[in-house]
Motif scaffolding. Structure first.
Motif, short mmCIF file in Angstrom:
data_model
loop_
_atom_site.label_atom_id
_atom_site.label_comp_id
_atom_site.label_asym_id
_atom_site.label_seq_id
_atom_site.Cartn_x
_atom_site.Cartn_y
_atom_site.Cartn_z
N LEU A 14 17.87 -6.27 2.47
CA LEU A 14 17.96 -7.26 1.40
C LEU A 14 17.09 -6.94 0.20
CD1 LEU A 14 17.84 -10.57 3.47
CD2 LEU A 14 19.85 -9.37 2.61
N ALA A 15 15.87 -6.53 0.45
CA ALA A 15 14.88 -6.38 -0.62
C ALA A 15 14.55 -4.91 -0.85
CB ALA A 15 13.61 -7.14 -0.25
N GLU A 16 14.12 -4.61 -2.06
CA GLU A 16 13.63 -3.29 -2.34
C GLU A 16 12.34 -3.05 -1.53
OE1 GLU A 16 15.01 -0.76 -4.22
OE2 GLU A 16 16.71 -2.13 -4.06
N PRO A 17 12.05 -1.81 -1.18
CA PRO A 17 10.88 -1.56 -0.33
C PRO A 17 9.57 -2.04 -0.97
CG PRO A 17 12.30 0.37 -0.42
CD PRO A 17 12.84 -0.60 -1.42
N GLY A 18 8.74 -2.65 -0.13
CA GLY A 18 7.38 -3.00 -0.54
C GLY A 18 7.27 -4.03 -1.64
N GLU A 19 8.15 -5.04 -1.66
CA GLU A 19 8.04 -6.08 -2.68
C GLU A 19 6.88 -7.01 -2.34
OE1 GLU A 19 10.75 -7.90 -4.92
OE2 GLU A 19 12.45 -6.55 -4.61
N PRO A 20 5.89 -7.17 -3.24
CA PRO A 20 4.73 -8.00 -2.93
C PRO A 20 5.08 -9.46 -2.61
CG PRO A 20 4.30 -6.61 -4.83
CD PRO A 20 5.75 -6.47 -4.51
N VAL A 21 6.07 -10.04 -3.30
CA VAL A 21 6.43 -11.44 -3.05
C VAL A 21 6.93 -11.61 -1.63
CG1 VAL A 21 8.04 -13.29 -3.66
CG2 VAL A 21 6.91 -11.97 -5.47
N LEU A 22 7.80 -10.73 -1.18
CA LEU A 22 8.33 -10.85 0.18
C LEU A 22 7.23 -10.65 1.21
CD1 LEU A 22 10.62 -11.32 2.09
CD2 LEU A 22 11.34 -8.93 1.81
N ASN A 23 6.36 -9.68 0.98
CA ASN A 23 5.25 -9.49 1.92
C ASN A 23 4.32 -10.70 1.96
OD1 ASN A 23 5.31 -7.06 3.46
ND2 ASN A 23 5.06 -5.88 1.58
N GLN A 24 4.17 -11.36 0.82
CA GLN A 24 3.34 -12.58 0.79
C GLN A 24 3.96 -13.67 1.65
OE1 GLN A 24 2.50 -13.88 -3.20
NE2 GLN A 24 1.37 -15.69 -2.54
N ILE A 25 5.28 -13.80 1.60
CA ILE A 25 5.97 -14.80 2.42
C ILE A 25 5.87 -14.42 3.90
CG2 ILE A 25 8.18 -15.92 2.89
CD1 ILE A 25 8.95 -15.37 -0.02
N ILE A 26 6.09 -13.13 4.21
CA ILE A 26 6.00 -12.68 5.60
C ILE A 26 4.60 -12.93 6.17
CG2 ILE A 26 6.08 -10.66 7.10
CD1 ILE A 26 8.23 -9.50 5.25
N PRO A 110 5.42 -1.54 4.01
CA PRO A 110 6.82 -1.61 4.43
C PRO A 110 7.05 -2.79 5.37
CG PRO A 110 5.98 0.63 4.64
CD PRO A 110 4.80 -0.24 4.38
N TYR A 111 8.24 -3.39 5.31
CA TYR A 111 8.58 -4.47 6.24
C TYR A 111 8.82 -3.90 7.64
CZ TYR A 111 10.09 -5.60 1.51
OH TYR A 111 10.17 -5.70 0.14
N ALA A 112 9.36 -2.69 7.67
CA ALA A 112 9.63 -1.96 8.92
C ALA A 112 10.03 -0.55 8.53
CB ALA A 112 10.73 -2.63 9.73
N LEU A 113 10.10 0.34 9.50
CA LEU A 113 10.52 1.72 9.25
C LEU A 113 11.62 2.10 10.23
CD1 LEU A 113 7.09 3.54 8.75
CD2 LEU A 113 8.76 2.99 6.97
#
Length: 386
Positions: A14-26, A110-113
């Motif tokens: 869904l998201a481009e790799p390493g997006e700070p906003v998504l990592n903040q939510i995670i 990364p969210y995962a690899l």
């Protein structure tokens, strides 16, 4: 597979790799609830309570809407089935194979690899060095990269690079030639051979070593992702060596990330007339300067164990005259360069008595350094040569 792993597989699509906003939510509510937030288009209440700025809330909500649109085209279940068929595995933060050095990226983690190949990523990155450089590499750069990677592989060091043409490919091939460990970090799916000219190399890496990507199988490369993946190359390694790079080379972004992550940055010098080494020379000159390296021993000394992995001092060439004793060397140096001289003249210049000078001249003659001449003794051609 847990809900967290399934959600992270979806988030990589869904998201481009390493997006700070998504990592903040995670980080706030976990991957599964982050995916639920994308489906609903609403920020979790726990996260909204932490955000005091309405503009920040609006920005994050806007990103959720963007990912929600992409959700309709994503097929995470299909991605997992394809991965299973290809022997591709998903590694998530907290898994045994997850390298903790990736956590240094913080909000850019990364969210995962997605991994393809038999090697263990975490174990391989315990002693690893990134070798990166220009795609349009010179023969000099290709040779340096291949030899340095081969020597690092011989010593059990993992070579990390990006699988691109030029320096990257030479580094991977050099490591494979030495049966050394190597990891290719791709900007596309691990089943997509890009560039196509490296298809054979990718097949060999998948069979013997490791291909990794932040994107699911089948993902095509995008220009921006080549720069984004460089942060992973830097984070996986103890240090980054830029073998050859132009002024605007993408390899310089890997060096930038390595410096930002407090990793060792190294550069190989090249001819001052070569456009392919301008970037390396800038790294060596501009503050904070990179460490100049010319051989694998120097790289290992920079990233290895302090006081243990020291590079041996290169031995100076030994000349035959260096093996002479001091008195004999004095007699040899007393002879004129172009003319002949008598024994008495040589003895006086050397500061020795005549019998000692004659004895040493006899030894020098037997060794081929001097020869008799009408005027006494003279240097042979061998002795005149440097």
């Amino acid at each position: 597979m847990t809900d967290d792993q399934t959600a992270r597989a979806a988030l990589t699509a869904l998201a481009e790799p390493g997006e700070p906003v998504l990592n903040q939510i995670i980080d706030a509510v976990g991957a599964a609830r982050a995916l639920d937030a994308i489906r609903s288009g609403r920020l979790p209440d726990e996260l909204k309570a932490r955000i005091a700025d309405d503009s920040e809330t609006a920005r994050m909500t806007e990103r959720l809407a963007h990912w929600r649109i992409r959700l309709s085209a994503a097929e995470p279940a299909s991605d997992l089935l394809v991965a299973e068929r290809l022997g591709v595995r998903l590694v998530c933060p907290g898994d045994p194979e997850w390298p903790t050095t990736l956590d240094d990226l913080g909000s850019r983690r990364p969210y995962a690899l997605w991994l393809r190949g038999p090697s263990d990523l975490r174990h391989g990155c315990l002693r690893s060095v990134a070798l990166v450089g220009a795609r349009a590499a010179s023969s000099y750069g290709l040779r340096v990269a291949a030899e340095m990677a081969s020597e690092l592989g011989d010593r059990g060091w993992t070579v990390v690079s990006g699988g691109a043409m030029g320096i990257d490919a030479a580094a991977h091939r050099g490591s494979l030639a030495a049966d050394g460990p190597t990891v290719a970090v791709l900007a596309n799916g691990v089943d997509v051979p890009y560039p196509a000219c490296n298809d054979g190399l990718f097949a060999e890496l998948a069979r013997r070593e490791l291909l990794i990507s932040e994107s699911p199988p089948g993902t095509s490369p995008r220009r921006q992702r080549f720069l984004v993946r460089n942060r992973v190359i830097a984070a996986l390694s103890r240090g980054t060596v830029v073998v050859e790079a132009g002024r605007r080379s993408g390899a310089l972004s890997t060096a930038h990330w390595a410096r930002k992550l407090s990793r060792v940055v190294m550069a190989v010098p090249g001819p001052v007339t070569s456009a392919s080494s301008v970037g390396c020379h800038a790294l060596l000159r501009d503050p904070p300067p990179a460490l100049l390296v010319t051989r694998s021993e120097e790289v290992i000394e920079a990233v290895g164990e302090l006081g243990t992995d020291l590079a041996p001092i290169p031995a100076s060439p030994v000349l035959s005259r260096d093996l002479l004793d001091k008195v004999t060397q004095t007699v040899l140096e007393a002879l004129p360069t172009r003319a002949a001289a008598g024994p008495a003249q040589i003895a006086a210049k050397a500061g020795l008595d005549l019998p000692t000078a004659n004895a040493k001249l006899g030894l020098l003659s037997a060794a081929g350094f001097v020869e008799r001449a009408p005027g006494g003794w003279r240097l042979t051609q061998k002795a005149k040569s440097p």
